[in-house]
Design an enzyme around this catalytic site. Structure first.
Site, PDB file in Angstrom:
ATOM      1  N   ARG A  30       0.832  -1.208   0.000  1.00 44.09           N
ATOM      2  CA  ARG A  30       0.000   0.000   0.000  1.00 44.09           C
ATOM      3  C   ARG A  30       0.867   1.260   0.000  1.00 44.09           C
ATOM      4  NH1 ARG A  30      -0.721   4.664   2.884  1.00 44.09           N
ATOM      5  NH2 ARG A  30      -0.352   3.502   4.811  1.00 44.09           N
ATOM      6  N   HIS A 223       6.467   4.264  12.692  1.00 39.19           N
ATOM      7  CA  HIS A 223       6.508   4.252  11.229  1.00 39.19           C
ATOM      8  C   HIS A 223       7.540   5.289  10.795  1.00 39.19           C
ATOM      9  CE1 HIS A 223       4.226   3.848   7.250  1.00 39.19           C
ATOM     10  NE2 HIS A 223       5.086   4.827   7.019  1.00 39.19           N
ATOM     11  N   HIS A 225      10.530   6.921   8.189  1.00 37.46           N
ATOM     12  CA  HIS A 225      11.116   7.072   6.863  1.00 37.46           C
ATOM     13  C   HIS A 225      12.606   7.349   7.033  1.00 37.46           C
ATOM     14  CE1 HIS A 225       7.355   7.644   4.239  1.00 37.46           C
ATOM     15  NE2 HIS A 225       6.954   7.214   5.412  1.00 37.46           N
ATOM     16  N   CYS A 256       5.565   9.575   0.467  1.00 35.29           N
ATOM     17  CA  CYS A 256       4.243  10.133   0.728  1.00 35.29           C
ATOM     18  C   CYS A 256       3.892  11.061  -0.424  1.00 35.29           C
ATOM     19  CB  CYS A 256       4.212  10.903   2.050  1.00 35.29           C
ATOM     20  SG  CYS A 256       2.615  11.686   2.373  1.00 35.29           S
ATOM     21  N   ASN A 265      10.296   4.322   3.003  1.00 32.35           N
ATOM     22  CA  ASN A 265      10.082   3.793   4.344  1.00 32.35           C
ATOM     23  C   ASN A 265      11.300   3.001   4.803  1.00 32.35           C
ATOM     24  OD1 ASN A 265       7.050   4.223   4.913  1.00 32.35           O
ATOM     25  ND2 ASN A 265       7.034   3.342   2.873  1.00 32.35           N
TER      26      ASN A 265
END
Length: 314
Positions: A30, A223, A225, A256, A265
């Protein structure tokens, strides 16, 4: 050459200040693919999900029900879920932006969803076309109906450490917004470093602020990056604070679409390599995962940004 052939770093026993086991929340299908410049065929996406499950990953964020106008790369959500070969013991959460998206998800038989909020006013305006407080009016009916239907709901909170328009984000602001998502009914809150500017000290401060506000650490995920190369250091800091769910993307895919400075990521392979060295269980076969990301890199026409993928498949 496989991971076992080159020899892992010395494995230590998982210490008391580290979790014994970590859940890897795989976001590559995703979050990883939504930022691609061209649309990846649904057949490739389905094989990607299959291969990730073969590698032992047990949480695979499959797609998003955002409007195709905004993320055309994920316009095939219904088709993908209809063709998905679901595995026992594997969760396939999807991102749901609003009530219409939830309706589509329910019709597709989804059992795990996520909503995506912002810790800052500026990003809420750009990503959701709503203010910081106004975003909750959009989330409340989604979370309420999802819970009533028996769905598990996760809350993503973006810009937790820095915002390209506002700069550093106060920890107290992150906690205040995050608690609203948890109080609304989200079972877990994923704290996002959307543009990859966080440092270990910031991570420690934000997690301490949640602890001081009475939020249990097992309700939190991270999460990161890797824009400034800090994703692994930040993850280790979170693990030492008791966090045991880490978001990552196979091969380091992603970014993003609404934050141009965001790079990929945290790569799942890089995370697994570190967890192996720390003696923390995760259930992933690194060789199979590396092969999967190398395969996807050829489909995307460029090398994987993951250092571990490059080292083991080069």
């Amino acid at each position: 050459m496989g991971a076992r052939e080159v020899g892992l770093p010395t494995v230590v026993e998982s210490r008391e200040d580290l979790p014994r086991e970590v859940t890897i929340w795989e976001v590559g299908p995703r979050d990883g693919l939504q930022n691609e410049s061209s649309v990846v065929p649904v057949e490739i996406k389905l094989e990607f999900l299959d291969r990730l499950a073969d590698a032992g990953l047990r949480v695979l964020e499959a797609t998003s029900f955002v409007h195709p106008k905004w993320v055309p790369q994920l316009a095939d959500a219904e088709e993908l879920l209809a063709g998905l070969r679901r595995r026992d013991g594997v969760r396939y959460p999807v991102l749901v932006p609003n009530e219409r998206g939830l309706g589509r998800a329910l019709a597709a038989g989804v059992r795990h969803i996520a909503v995506f909020g912002s810790a800052t006013e500026s990003f809420a305006r750009r990503n959701l076309n709503r203010g910081l407080d106004e975003q909750f009016a959009m989330f409340e009916p989604v979370v309420g109906r999802a819970r009533a239907e028996g769905l598990d709901v996760r809350g993503y909170l973006s810009m937790c450490f820095g915002d390209p328009w506002e700069g550093a984000v106060p920890a107290e602001q992150v906690v205040a917004v995050g608690r609203r998502l948890l109080d609304m009914g989200c079972a877990q809150l994923s704290l996002g470093d959307t543009i990859g500017v966080a440092t270990a000290g910031q991570v420690q401060a934000v997690l301490a602020a949640f602890r001081d506000a009475g939020v249990p650490v097992d309700a939190l995920a991270v999460h990161f990056h890797d824009t400034y190369g800090q994703a692994l250091a930040n993850t280790l800091t979170a693990l030492r604070a008791g966090v045991s769910t880490v978001d990552s993307s196979a091969g380091g895919l992603g970014g993003c679409p609404y934050a141009e400075s965001a790079t990929g990521n945290l790569a799942t392979e890089d995370l697994v390599w570190m967890l192996d060295g720390l003696g923390i269980r995760h259930g992933v076969d690194l060789d199979v995962l590396v092969g999967t990301s190398a395969w996807m890199a050829t489909r995307l026409g460029r090398p994987s940004p993951s250092r571990v993928v490059r080292a083991l498949s080069g």
